[in-house]
Design a protein around this motif. Structure first.
Motif, PDB file in Angstrom:
ATOM      1  N   PRO A   9       0.778  -1.164  -0.089  1.00 45.98           N
ATOM      2  CA  PRO A   9      -0.140  -0.002  -0.018  1.00 45.98           C
ATOM      3  C   PRO A   9       0.921   1.045  -0.025  1.00 45.98           C
ATOM      4  O   PRO A   9       2.136   1.303   0.381  1.00 45.98           O
ATOM      5  N   GLY A  10       0.512   2.365  -0.603  1.00 46.28           N
ATOM      6  CA  GLY A  10       1.071   3.582  -0.320  1.00 46.28           C
ATOM      7  C   GLY A  10       0.316   4.584  -1.282  1.00 46.28           C
ATOM      8  O   GLY A  10      -0.968   4.638  -1.710  1.00 46.28           O
ATOM      9  N   SER A  11       0.738   5.912  -1.014  1.00 48.66           N
ATOM     10  CA  SER A  11       0.166   7.065  -1.694  1.00 48.66           C
ATOM     11  C   SER A  11       0.800   6.976  -3.349  1.00 48.66           C
ATOM     12  O   SER A  11       0.064   7.287  -4.111  1.00 48.66           O
ATOM     13  N   LEU A  38      -3.737   4.431  -1.966  1.00 47.34           N
ATOM     14  CA  LEU A  38      -4.806   4.954  -1.318  1.00 47.34           C
ATOM     15  C   LEU A  38      -5.567   6.084  -1.990  1.00 47.34           C
ATOM     16  O   LEU A  38      -4.730   7.173  -2.077  1.00 47.34           O
ATOM     17  N   ARG A  89       5.812  -3.433   3.447  1.00 53.24           N
ATOM     18  CA  ARG A  89       6.132  -2.013   3.418  1.00 53.24           C
ATOM     19  C   ARG A  89       7.861  -2.115   3.094  1.00 53.24           C
ATOM     20  O   ARG A  89       8.510  -2.792   3.623  1.00 53.24           O
ATOM     21  N   TYR A  99       7.291   5.795  12.121  1.00 51.67           N
ATOM     22  CA  TYR A  99       5.918   5.877  11.583  1.00 51.67           C
ATOM     23  C   TYR A  99       5.825   4.304  11.080  1.00 51.67           C
ATOM     24  O   TYR A  99       4.445   4.158  11.305  1.00 51.67           O
ATOM     25  N   MET A 106      -0.681  -0.536  14.764  1.00 48.84           N
ATOM     26  CA  MET A 106      -1.973  -0.267  14.802  1.00 48.84           C
ATOM     27  C   MET A 106      -2.852  -1.096  13.942  1.00 48.84           C
ATOM     28  O   MET A 106      -3.947  -1.736  14.032  1.00 48.84           O
TER      29      MET A 106
END
Ligand code: PNS
Length: 166
Positions: A9-11, A38, A89, A99, A106
């Motif tokens: 996942p990522g921008s 995202l 990641r 981060y 989470m």
């Protein structure tokens, strides 16, 4: 043995050669990777999700076991919906650690079934990020070799369109 799927996942605003490096490394572990962009308008991206997806697809067209997709909402929900076992990641320097650690913990709290797997990026990509590449490109810096060719072209086009003097 069941096929192993990871969500990466990522921008991806935009995808860099550092991201591609992580995907190539990830394919040594996973059978398939879904690149999840995202869809978050709050981040004020340079490229639209559609543009980011097109650049990723063009950069990854030689990989038959990589799919590019977009998602909204929680990453773990998306991972579950796609049937993934892991979130992939990349880790560059120690500065990424806090981060990434926070996000991984989470995500684990939200869904214990999905593991986060970190891969160390290649040394030559350790200082690169989409943000720093965008900044260099915005002011005419040479970013050859740091991003796929299609991304380089799109960055030049985007900044030319944004610059009223050009
Ligand atoms: O490329 P980025 O911006 O570092 O990627 C961050 C991303 C997209 C992986 C992260 O923001 C994310 O997963 N967002 C989805 C919302 C979510 O699940 N948040 C809770 C876990 S922190």
């Amino acid at each position: 043995m069941s096929s192993k799927l990871a969500i990466y996942p990522g921008s991806f605003d935009p995808v860099t050669n550092g991201h591609i490096d992580i995907i190539v490394r990830g394919l040594k572990i996973f059978d398939r990777i879904v690149v999840g962009i995202l869809n978050n308008p709050e981040k004020n991206p340079l490229f639209t999700v559609t543009e980011r997806k097109a650049m990723l697809e063009a950069s990854l067209k030689s990989f038959t076991n990589v799919e590019v997709d977009t998602f909204d909402g929680l990453l773990v929900d998306y991972a579950l919906q796609r049937g993934a076992q892991a979130i992939l990641r990349g880790m560059r320097a120690v500065s990424d650690f806090e981060y990434e650690f926070q996000m991984a913990l989470m995500n684990r709290r939200l869904n214990r079934e999905i593991q986060t797997v970190f891969l160390m990026t290649g040394l030559r990509w350790i200082f690169t990020s989409s943000s720093i590449i965008k900044e260099a490109a915005r002011f005419g810096g040479n970013i050859n070799g740091m991003v796929p060719k299609v991304v380089n072209r799109q960055l030049q086009r985007k900044f030319a369109a944004l610059d009223p003097s050009s």
